[in-house]
Design a protein around this motif. Sequence first.
Motif, PDB file in Angstrom:
ATOM      1  N   GLU A  57      60.208   9.960  30.837  1.00 52.34           N
ATOM      2  CA  GLU A  57      59.667   9.323  32.018  1.00 52.34           C
ATOM      3  C   GLU A  57      59.322   7.904  31.736  1.00 52.34           C
ATOM      4  OE1 GLU A  57      56.463  11.183  33.944  1.00 52.34           O
ATOM      5  OE2 GLU A  57      57.815  12.994  34.760  1.00 52.34           O
ATOM      6  N   LEU A  58      58.855   7.776  30.145  1.00 51.81           N
ATOM      7  CA  LEU A  58      58.662   6.392  29.849  1.00 51.81           C
ATOM      8  C   LEU A  58      59.939   5.865  29.351  1.00 51.81           C
ATOM      9  CD1 LEU A  58      56.514   4.514  28.367  1.00 51.81           C
ATOM     10  CD2 LEU A  58      57.194   5.581  26.257  1.00 51.81           C
ATOM     11  N   ALA A  59      60.947   6.359  28.813  1.00 47.46           N
ATOM     12  CA  ALA A  59      62.104   5.682  28.552  1.00 47.46           C
ATOM     13  C   ALA A  59      62.924   5.402  29.905  1.00 47.46           C
ATOM     14  CB  ALA A  59      63.002   6.627  27.818  1.00 47.46           C
ATOM     15  N   MET A  84      66.105   3.256  23.030  1.00 47.78           N
ATOM     16  CA  MET A  84      67.374   2.086  22.962  1.00 47.78           C
ATOM     17  C   MET A  84      68.224   2.716  23.694  1.00 47.78           C
ATOM     18  SD  MET A  84      67.261   0.909  18.901  1.00 47.78           S
ATOM     19  CE  MET A  84      67.170   2.559  18.122  1.00 47.78           C
ATOM     20  N   GLU A  85      68.616   4.045  23.995  1.00 49.80           N
ATOM     21  CA  GLU A  85      69.594   4.740  24.635  1.00 49.80           C
ATOM     22  C   GLU A  85      69.240   4.314  26.168  1.00 49.80           C
ATOM     23  OE1 GLU A  85      71.169   8.623  22.279  1.00 49.80           O
ATOM     24  OE2 GLU A  85      69.519   8.771  23.702  1.00 49.80           O
ATOM     25  N   ASN A  86      68.144   4.063  26.591  1.00 53.02           N
ATOM     26  CA  ASN A  86      67.811   3.539  27.954  1.00 53.02           C
ATOM     27  C   ASN A  86      67.424   2.086  27.789  1.00 53.02           C
ATOM     28  OD1 ASN A  86      66.916   6.136  29.647  1.00 53.02           O
ATOM     29  ND2 ASN A  86      66.739   6.702  27.781  1.00 53.02           N
ATOM     30  N   GLY A  87      68.150   1.367  27.063  1.00 55.66           N
ATOM     31  CA  GLY A  87      68.269   0.009  27.059  1.00 55.66           C
ATOM     32  C   GLY A  87      66.831  -0.825  26.762  1.00 55.66           C
ATOM     33  N   LYS A  88      66.030  -0.118  26.038  1.00 56.67           N
ATOM     34  CA  LYS A  88      64.889  -0.741  25.609  1.00 56.67           C
ATOM     35  C   LYS A  88      65.007  -1.296  24.077  1.00 56.67           C
ATOM     36  CE  LYS A  88      62.644   0.689  29.654  1.00 56.67           C
ATOM     37  NZ  LYS A  88      63.765   1.602  30.092  1.00 56.67           N
ATOM     38  N   HIS A  89      64.270  -2.450  24.128  1.00 53.35           N
ATOM     39  CA  HIS A  89      64.147  -3.130  22.721  1.00 53.35           C
ATOM     40  C   HIS A  89      63.073  -2.164  21.785  1.00 53.35           C
ATOM     41  CE1 HIS A  89      66.824  -6.301  24.212  1.00 53.35           C
ATOM     42  NE2 HIS A  89      66.005  -6.332  25.174  1.00 53.35           N
ATOM     43  N   VAL A  90      63.195  -2.217  20.634  1.00 52.83           N
ATOM     44  CA  VAL A  90      62.236  -1.417  19.887  1.00 52.83           C
ATOM     45  C   VAL A  90      61.833  -2.300  18.501  1.00 52.83           C
ATOM     46  CG1 VAL A  90      61.915   0.727  18.312  1.00 52.83           C
ATOM     47  CG2 VAL A  90      63.139   0.722  20.533  1.00 52.83           C
ATOM     48  N   LEU A  91      60.541  -2.217  18.449  1.00 53.72           N
ATOM     49  CA  LEU A  91      59.571  -2.795  17.536  1.00 53.72           C
ATOM     50  C   LEU A  91      58.961  -1.613  16.867  1.00 53.72           C
ATOM     51  CD1 LEU A  91      58.697  -5.157  15.404  1.00 53.72           C
ATOM     52  CD2 LEU A  91      56.883  -5.408  17.023  1.00 53.72           C
ATOM     53  N   CYS A  92      59.461  -1.276  15.573  1.00 45.56           N
ATOM     54  CA  CYS A  92      58.957   0.160  15.173  1.00 45.56           C
ATOM     55  C   CYS A  92      58.270  -0.211  13.758  1.00 45.56           C
ATOM     56  CB  CYS A  92      60.214   1.114  14.815  1.00 45.56           C
ATOM     57  SG  CYS A  92      59.670   2.981  14.435  1.00 45.56           S
ATOM     58  N   GLU A  93      57.083   0.556  13.768  1.00 42.55           N
ATOM     59  CA  GLU A  93      56.143   0.294  12.593  1.00 42.55           C
ATOM     60  C   GLU A  93      56.862   0.901  11.284  1.00 42.55           C
ATOM     61  OE1 GLU A  93      53.495  -0.676  10.966  1.00 42.55           O
ATOM     62  OE2 GLU A  93      52.835  -1.886  12.653  1.00 42.55           O
ATOM     63  N   VAL A 115      70.536  -3.661  22.231  1.00 38.45           N
ATOM     64  CA  VAL A 115      69.491  -3.884  22.021  1.00 38.45           C
ATOM     65  C   VAL A 115      68.677  -4.392  20.653  1.00 38.45           C
ATOM     66  CG1 VAL A 115      68.641  -2.537  23.999  1.00 38.45           C
ATOM     67  CG2 VAL A 115      68.662  -1.513  21.596  1.00 38.45           C
ATOM     68  N   VAL A 116      67.474  -4.977  20.485  1.00 39.31           N
ATOM     69  CA  VAL A 116      66.725  -5.475  19.373  1.00 39.31           C
ATOM     70  C   VAL A 116      66.206  -4.250  18.774  1.00 39.31           C
ATOM     71  CG1 VAL A 116      65.145  -6.671  18.236  1.00 39.31           C
ATOM     72  CG2 VAL A 116      66.474  -7.945  20.256  1.00 39.31           C
ATOM     73  N   LEU A 117      66.374  -3.861  17.555  1.00 41.66           N
ATOM     74  CA  LEU A 117      65.722  -2.941  16.840  1.00 41.66           C
ATOM     75  C   LEU A 117      65.276  -3.701  15.467  1.00 41.66           C
ATOM     76  CD1 LEU A 117      64.646  -0.139  15.807  1.00 41.66           C
ATOM     77  CD2 LEU A 117      66.921   0.064  14.595  1.00 41.66           C
TER      78      LEU A 117
END
Length: 327
Positions: A57-59, A84-93, A115-117
């Motif tokens: 649901e978040l994605a 990312m598969e849902n088009g969200k950019h990701v800043l990951c620890e 997208v940005v990773l």
Amino acid sequence: MVRFAVIGTNWITESFIEAAKNIDGFALTAVYSRTEDRANQFARKFNVENIYTNLQELASSNQFDAVYIASPNSFHASQAILMMENGKHVLCEKPLASNTAEVKEMVQCAKDHHVVLMEALKTTLLPNFLTIKEHLHKIGTVRRYVASYCQYSSRYDRYKQGEVLNAFNPVFSNGSLMDIGVYAVYPLVVLFGEPHSINGQCYMLESGVDGQGSLLLQYDEMDAVITYSKITNSYIPSEIQGENGSIIIDKIHTPEKVTIKYKDGSEEDITVKQDQHSMYYEAKEFIYLVQNKAFESTVNSHKSSIITATILEKARRQMGVIYPADK
């Protein structure tokens, strides 16, 4: 404006939000936690209306553009890929994932979905790391990189009492190298690239992770010595040794004072002023990438993350630190 969601409601997430809120273009609009009570508690603290306890649901939500992931290491890859598969950019620890295969899969997913990773490794974006890069030529041919980061974990006391928390649990792809040692490895990679040989050794805890360890990495013209620990403290600085002098770094993870000591005995203070929270600069870099559709940082690049993951994994396997995610 870049609208953020956060996955993980711990102290590091709070630190990220406190740092990022001073950046034009940052807005926190969604919070995810496994429990509704914790999600509500965290959301109220930061005046956020949208809470989620289901990752799918978040994605699928249209309430945010990017997500900051600060969950246990073993969840990084699956959560980042879903976002990312849902088009969200990701800043990951840091560390970006459990192993090299997961990091490569994340990078490919980012490219496939445009997208940005970016790995949220703060050190390499700090002002006093940038000054190291700027002045590195002054010490001549570099022969050795020596980095130490040893920080006694409060969780170790509970471990010795028989309670194995996430920090010392291989199920969550944790341990000293992944949590602490990465702060010494990633700057090495950004400055000098990939070594051609890696040797690692550690003190193994009964839980199956490393309590402390050392790495020796060899390059064509230099070597690197890295020591790290979650069961002792160390107070010695880190150093980059060149034929004309050495750069002395007070803290490799968060450099605040940097000095060059030349072979003729003279010294040069190359410290620069840092006005912001140490996590501000990684957040600013990420937001800039999203706003400018750059997709990849030139500093915390995909290549740097892959090389770092390779070093961590090779060293772990030599030590016998194997995670469920590796199998």
